[in-house]
Each structure stands twice: as structure tokens, then as C-alpha cells.
Design a protein around this motif. Structure first.
Motif: not given
Length: 786
Positions: A89-90, A147-149, A214-216, A219-225
Motif C-alpha cells: 500500500r501507499d 489531486p493528492f490526499g 497517500f491517495g488521490s 478519503e482514499s488515503a484514509a482507506t489505505l492508512a
């Protein structure tokens, strides 16, 4: 330390002062945070920012794996951090353990741990938005920009949401650090901040695991974390260890067998292999930035700096990966270079990962290095079907049509002919010729022989004040003006120095560099050549600095790329400092001279940071503790410099095999360190020579088909000689001049075969006396068996 995962993760991390510095995502050239650090606080206004203590140890959690344990020691606490990327994951995962000191050591009272993160999403501190929100029933510190979160989540030792209080603020006004500085405790709890330069702070239990994702989007960054946290830290760590151990094992199958080495050098070799592998991008396989750092970054922008691809640095690093046995990575680099080659055959001075040009200079060695990489892979039977003929043809054609003078030397500053660029371009012509069919092969070799034979004519001087002072027969210049091809005066031309305040430049015969060492390394000259020896004496006298960690050399006399005398940062001017990679280059010379380069490896290892990062430059003057400048230690320049790590790796492998690893086999077979005798001399409109040696045929090289109209000594015995297509993007007419005696003169002009137009000028070239039998030990490339 720098590192990454080898799985699907598109995240790279850097560590400094015992905390996380930049984290890059989704490419190796886009830093997304400025840093992530910690504050420890307790009763009666006690608070301690961990990175300012500068009392910590750092070690790898497994040999050869960029997963790190950092232990910070303070009179009132010990903070243990374990840091690893999640390979799938990122996300960067950090385990924190705060241990208060025993009461008798002043640690009484409750201590609390706080994490601070400064988002710089999209490589900028502008227009970031920060907030504290809940995702999946967990409290998350997040930020977004374009485009970054980014999202920071945490759990305690029981996998429960770990954040207590949290706050978002503006840097310098309402951020968490300002709260402690003004109030001695965390008193602010702002839910949002931005757009602007923002920072986040969260209160943690003494034991916690953080996940920085990190994500786009936020929300996507939080999902990965959060996904990364729903497993024990050790599970993530073991996957990281397994991936990297597998990579090292695969490299060992193809790399040189290790010899007995001192522990410090062996450990540095392991770290350097991590650094090189960790600089490779994943969106653009094979691409590599010059450094996951910004030289003097606290005084400039976040993204510029060295987050760019230099073809020269890239090939130097790919060569080191090849020396380690990482053939797949080297092949990816070659593919990337083929994809980003310009139509005319050259490469950009530097570029963003996607190939977009950044600076617009032309450096001829950068047109040559990719050819050498192709030849190196071909020599190991490792091309695996990569088609290189077209790339090589276009690159060698560009070198031929624009050399031997380069618009910029390898330090990106001066125009002219210099021994380093000459060595690299000649090597590319010879090594690349083996990858081409006839007639291109013969023309590339003929030009290489001519340039090789002329190196001393173009780039050496004798009888100067420096030669008399140091009692040497002559020496190589750092750079000679391009007009040296047609006339004398290399020693008197002023070489400008643009990066030193108030410096007008130096006469050419006083501008000393270390470029001549490449002639020995690539097998064009012998280590005991008198001119090499004289140049070595000058370089040691004028460029060497001895530090407590070993010797370093400056790039050239009068260099201004480095801190000012008072230690303030380079700001376009300064004073050049010693470069560890030049210590490695000197070690390669010593190897060629029959000496053990181990002391030079030891010096480079000693100049590395506690985490093993080799800097671009080290401080080589009296210490300035207030600016953290100490002799033999890193200056504020780039650290790590990937090229410096590549030089260390190649020197170590070169020592194992007994010759420079990157010396092209075809070059050594052709010259074996001896000066060449060239059957042809080349005259070009862009590089008009004023004379050529008796016994040599004169080749008139032109961009288009033509008929060369020529005569001897006042247009006697006139002939017309048509050009032939060389296959390298130019046409050449070879004149029958081998029988002419010294003192004769050849006059010529030409008319186009396309439209019949004449050149409109007459050119005269002198026939010069050749040294009897050629230079001592000279090789005739036409000799049978050569």
C-alpha cells in the motif's frame, strides 16, 4: 536513510535528525510532506521536540532492508521508533514506544507523546487544506491539495483508535509547534485549516502505531492508512524484509562474489545498494532522480533541487546496479533512456520523470553514457532482446556532428573540450561501433581514433608557470576552448567561473580539474603516462583536502558551488567543497596504477552519515558547530547523492575484479591505455582543424552530400572527391593526402550534390610533422590482430 517497498507501494521515505523527512508519492520526484516528527511533553511546562535533541541511534531492522529502528535518548525519556513502508500500500507505518526515565533520572510525572506532520502536497506548502475527521469510526488527521490526499491514522497496542486530542493549524501561526512554544502544552484544538501552509498535531498514547497514507483524495488515503493498521506492525515489517532479502539474493546470483572486507565498508556496500534501488521510480521503471533530497533545501523550494533525471547520473547509477547484479533494473533504465532520446540523438540535460525537459543545456557526455550502458548489457549477454541499434546510431551521429567540443562540461558550466567528456565520447564511439553494422562501424572507430590521437594536442599544456612550479613536463587542462582545434591558445583563454562571487575566471592553464582521471579509467591512457602523472601532482596540490575521515578533491580550481566561508548556504555563489565521489574516482585511478583502493573506500564510508548516506560534498574547513558543519562530514549539499553511492559500489566491485567495472571492454581491447595513431583526420564546418599529421588521410565531413573540390599548395593537382554517406547522419569525402609531406597545405571547398551550390569559401589545412613512429607505445588501429 532513504527507502521504499519493492511491492505495489508507490511511496518513498527519507529520514533525518531521527524523524521522517520527505515522503514521496506516487513518483520519486514528488515530495508530499515536509516532515513528520514528535514532541514529548509533561508536567510543569516540560516539552521536548525530538528532532532538536540530536541524541539518537539508527539501525536497520534487518541487513540490507530499508526498515529502521531509531532510538532517541533524553534525560527524561527514551523514544523508540520502528519505521517501514507497507510493501502493498501507499502507506508508511511507524511504531512508537515512549518510555519515561526512572524517577531518579528526572522522569517523574506523566509524559505524553504528540505527532506533528507538515503536509506539502503536490510538492508545495501552498493551498493545502487540513482537517480532523472520522473515517470508519477512527479519528484521522488528513490533508488535501489538488489531486493528492494524505491521511494519518493511529492505533494503540490493542488495535483501538489511538488519537486523543488533535488540531489543524497554519504553519508559524496556529500549528501545534507554535502551541507548545507559546503555551508549554497542547491547548489548541482546531478542526480545520487552509487553504495555505498547514500542519497537523495529534496526541498519542505511549505505545502506538501510525499509518501515513497517500491517495488521490483524503478519503482514499484514509482507506489505505486504516487498512494497513488492521494487522500487527510485525506483519508489515516481515513482508518488507522478505521482499528485500529476495532482491539481494537475486542480485547475488549475477553480481561479483564478495571479498573479505572491513565491517564498515561491507556495511556501507549494503546501504549503498539500498540507496540505489530505492531511487528507482515505479511509474517510469528504470528512471531515477539524482537525489531524494534538496541541496540546502531549507533555503529553497521543495521540488526543484535534485528531484530530476540527469542521464549521466542515471547511467552511473544503472552501472552500479549492474555491478551488484541487478540486470533487470539496468535493462529498465536502458529502455527508459531509449524512450526519452531526442530525435537528433542527444538527451536532455535533465528532465522530469516523464521526459519533459527542465534545463536546456547540452552535455555531450550525456549523449554518450546511454551507449555505454547498452554496450555493458550487451557484454554481459543481458540485453534480452532490447533493440539498441537505432538508439546507438542516432547517439553516435549526434556526438560526431557536434563534438569534440561540448556546450557544457559534466559540471554543467563551461563550453569546450575537456578530458572527461572526451574519454566518455571516445569510449561510446568505440563501444557503440560494435553494436552497429558497416559502414557506420568503421566511421565511428575512425573518428574515435582521431579524437583519441588529438587529446594531448587539444587539452594539455607545458612550460607554464604551474608546470615550472611543480616541476612537471605538462598537464591536462580542465577545459580547452573549442577554437583550439584550429589555433593555439588553450592556456591563455579565460575560463569563466559563474558560481563564485566576484570571480572573473581563470586562464585556462590555471583551471585545474580531475577530468583527466577518466582517460585512465576507460583505458585510453596509462596510469604512468607522464602527462597523467603531472596532472595528478597538480590535482593533489591544488584540489585535495585532507579531512579527519580521509581525502576529498574539489571539482576544479575556483569552484563556487558550496557554502560560503561563514557556512551560510549556497545561493548561486559560494565556495566549492570536497566531493566524496571524486575520492572514489581517485580510487579507480589507484586501482589502474596497481594500488589497493581500499583506503579510498574507507574514506567514502567514513564520510557517510550515521545512516550510511554519502553526501554530495563534505565540509573541509574549520568546524562551524552552529551550522552543523564539521570537517569530513556532510555539508548542506544533497545527501544522499545517488551518483556518489554508485561510485562507491563500482569502486568496491572494481577492486574485486581487478580493473574498473565500467571500463568498456571494446575500448580496452582497442587502446590498452596507449595513445592511438589515427589513419584519418576529420575536418568539420563546426570543428575546423588547422592541421593534420603527415601520413594521414583528411576526411571532410559535411551535413549533406557534396563534391569536395581540393588541391595542394596553391591549388595544384586539383581533384574532385564525392562524399559518401557514413550512416551516422553526415557525409564524408576522404582525400588522398597520406603522401603529403610536412609543410604542405591542402586547400578545398565543396558544392552541393543536390543543387550544385558552392560553399562560397576556400579552406586551407596544414600538413604537420608526425612524431617518428607515432607516440611511444602507440597502436596502429589497422595492425593485424588489433
Amino acid at each position: 536513510m532513504v527507502g521504499c517497498g519493492l511491492g505495489a507501494s508507490r511511496l518513498w521515505f527519507t529520514l533525518g535528525f531521527g524523524i521522517v523527512n520527505e515522503v514521496y508519492y506516487p513518483r520519486v520526484d514528488i515530495p508530499q510532506i515536509r516532515d513528520l516528527g514528535f514532541i514529548v511533553a509533561g508536567p510543569e511546562g516540560f516539552w521536548s521536540e525530538v528532532k532538536r535533541n540530536q541524541n539518537y541511534t539508527l539501525k536497520l531492522l534487518a541487513p540490507g532492508v530499508p526498515a529502521v529502528e531509531i532510538v532517541h535518548q533524553h534525560a527524561r525519556y527514551t523514544l523508540r521508533l520502528r519505521i517501514t513502508p507497507d510493501p502493498r500500500r501507499d502507506v508508511l507505518v511507524i511504531e512508537c514506544r515512549l518510555e519515561p526515565a526512572p524517577a531518579e533520572a528526572g522522569g517523574e510525572g506523566e509524559l505524553s507523546l504528540y505527532v506533528l506532520v507538515a503536509p506539502h502536497l503536490g510538492a508545495t506548502g501552498y493551498d493545502n487544506i487540513a482537517a480532523i475527521e472520522r473515517y470508519s469510526a477512527r479519528r484521522v488527521l488528513w490533508a488535501a491539495q489538488g489531486p493528492f490526499g494524505m491521511a494519518l491514522a493511529a492505533v494503540d497496542g490493542h488495535q483501538r483508535d489511538a488519537f486523543a486530542r488533535a488540531s489543524a493549524g497554519y504553519v508559524g501561526e496556529s500549528d501545534g509547534w507554535q502551541d507548545f512554544a507559546k503555551n508549554g502544552a497542547m491547548t489548541w484544538q482546531y478542526q480545520t485549516a487552509g487553504p495555505g501552509n498547514v500542519a497537523l498535531i495529534g496526541e498519542l498514547p505511549r505505545r502506538a502505531v501510525l499509518a501515513l497514507g497517500f491517495g488521490s483524495s483524503a478519503e482514499s488515503a484514509a482507506t489505505l492508512a486504516i487498512s494497513s493498521l488492521i494487522q500487527p506492525f510485525d506483519n508489515v515489517l516481515q513482508q518488507q524484509i522478505s521482499d528485500w532479502e529476495g532482491w539481494h539474493s537475486r542480485c547475488a546470483e549475477r553480481g561479483a562474489a564478495p571479498l573479505d572486507l572491513p565491517d564498515a565498508i561491507r556495511e556501507q556496500m549494503v546501504v549503498s545498494s539500498i540507496v540505489l534501488r530505492a531511487h528507482l521510480d515505479k511509474t517510469y521503471p528504470g528512471a531515477m532522480v539524482a537525489s531524494l533530497s534538496v541541496p540546502w533545501g531549507d533555503t529553497g523550494n521543495e521540488r526543484g533541487g535534485y528531484h530530476l533525471v540527469w542521464p549521466r547520473d542515471l547511467v552511473e547509477c544503472a552501472g552500479a546496479l549492474l555491478a551488484l547484479g541487478a540486470e533487470p533494473e539496468a535493462r529498465d533504465t536502458l529502455r527508459y533512456l531509449i524512450a526519452t532520446q531526442n530525435q537528433d540523438g542527444h538527451w536532455n540535460q535533465n528532465q522530469w520523470l516523464g521526459g519533459a525537459e527542465y534545463w536546456q543545456g547540452i552535455q555531450l557526455d550525456e549523449a554518450a553514457f546511454p551507449v555505454l550502458l547498452a554496450a555493458a548489457l550487451e557484454g554481459r549477454d543481458a540485453l534480452r532482446g532490447i533493440a539498441v541499434e537505432d538508439m546507438v546510431r542516432r547517439a553516435l551521429g549526434y556526438i560526431a556532428r557536434t563534438g569534440p567540443s561540448t556546450a557544457q562540461d559534466r559540471w554543467e558550466e563551461n563550453e569546450g573540450i575537456n578530458p572527461f567528456t572526451s574519454a566518455v565520447t571516445i569510449a561510446a564511439l568505440v563501444a557503440g561501433a560494435a553494436l552497429l553494422p558497416m559502414p557506420e562501424q568503421d566511421w565511428a572507430l575512425a573518428l574515435a581514433d582521431f579524437w583519441n590521437a588529438q587529446i594531448e594536442t587539444w587539452t594539455t599544456v607545458s612550460g607554464t608557470a604551474l608546470a615550472r612550479q611543480y616541476e612537471i613536463p605538462g598537464y591536462y587542462l580542465r577545459v580547452a576552448p573549442s577554437n583550439i582545434l584550429a589555433e593555439a591558445g588553450a592556456g591563455t583563454a579565460i575560463v569563466p567561473i559563474r558560481n563564485r562571487r566576484g570571480a572573473a575566471g581563470l586562464p585556462g592553464d590555471e583551471q585545474i580539474g580531475t577530468e583527466f582521471l577518466q582517460l585512465v579509467r576507460f583505458g585510453l591512457r596509462a596510469a604512468d603516462d607522464p602527462l597523467i602523472q603531472g596532472s595528478l601532482r597538480l590535482a593533489d596540490a591544488l584540489l585535495r583536502s585532507d579531512t579527519p575521515n580521509g581525502p576529498v578533491w574539489h571539482r576544479y580550481r575556483g569552484d563556487g558551488y558550496g557554502e560560503h566561508a561563514d557556512g551560510t548556504a549556497y545561493d548561486g555563489t559560494g565556495i566549492g567543497r570536497g566531493w566524496p565521489l571524486l575520492t572514489g574516482e581517485r580510487g579507480h585511478y589507484e586501482l589502474c596504477a596497481g594500488n589497493d583502493p581500499l583506503p579510498y573506500l574507507a574514506a567514502m564510508a567514513a564520510m557517510a552519515s550515521p545512516g550510511g548516506m554519502i553526501p554530495e560534498q563534505v565540509w573541509d574547513c574549520e568546524p562551524i558547530p552552529a551550522r552543523r558543519l564539521y570537517p569530513g562530514r556532510a555539508s548542506g549539499s544533497a545527501m544522499p547523492l545517488a551518483w556518489a553511492h554508485a561510485e562507491f559500489v563500482k569502486l568496491l566491485v572494481s577492486r574485486q575484479i581487478g580493473h574498473p567495472f565500467d571500463r568498456p571492454r571494446a575500448v580496452w581491447q582497442r587502446y590498452r591505455g596507449q595513445r592511438a595513431r589515427a589513419p584519418k583526420a576529420f575536418w568539420w564546418p563546426h570543428a575546423p582543424i588547422g592541421g593534420f599529421a603527415a601520413g594521414t588521410r583528411l576526411a571532410i565531413a559535411l551535413p549533406l552530400p557534396a563534391i569536395v573540390h581540393w588541391g595542394r599548395d596553391g591549388w595544384q593537382m586539383v581533384e574532385d572527391t564525392p562524399t559518401v554517406d557514413t550512416g551516422l547522419g553526415f557525409h564524408a569525402a576522404v582525400l588522398a593526402t597520406a603522401a603529403l609531406t610536412p609543410g604542405s597545405r591542402v586547400e578545398f571547398t565543396w558544392r552541393s550534390q543536390d543543387n550544385g551550390e558552392w560553399a562560397g569559401r576556400d579552406i586551407a589545412v596544414r600538413v604537420l610533422a608526425a612524431e617518428p613512429g607515432g607516440p611511444i607505445g602507440a597502436i596502429n588501429p589497422g595492425d593485424p590482430g588489433h
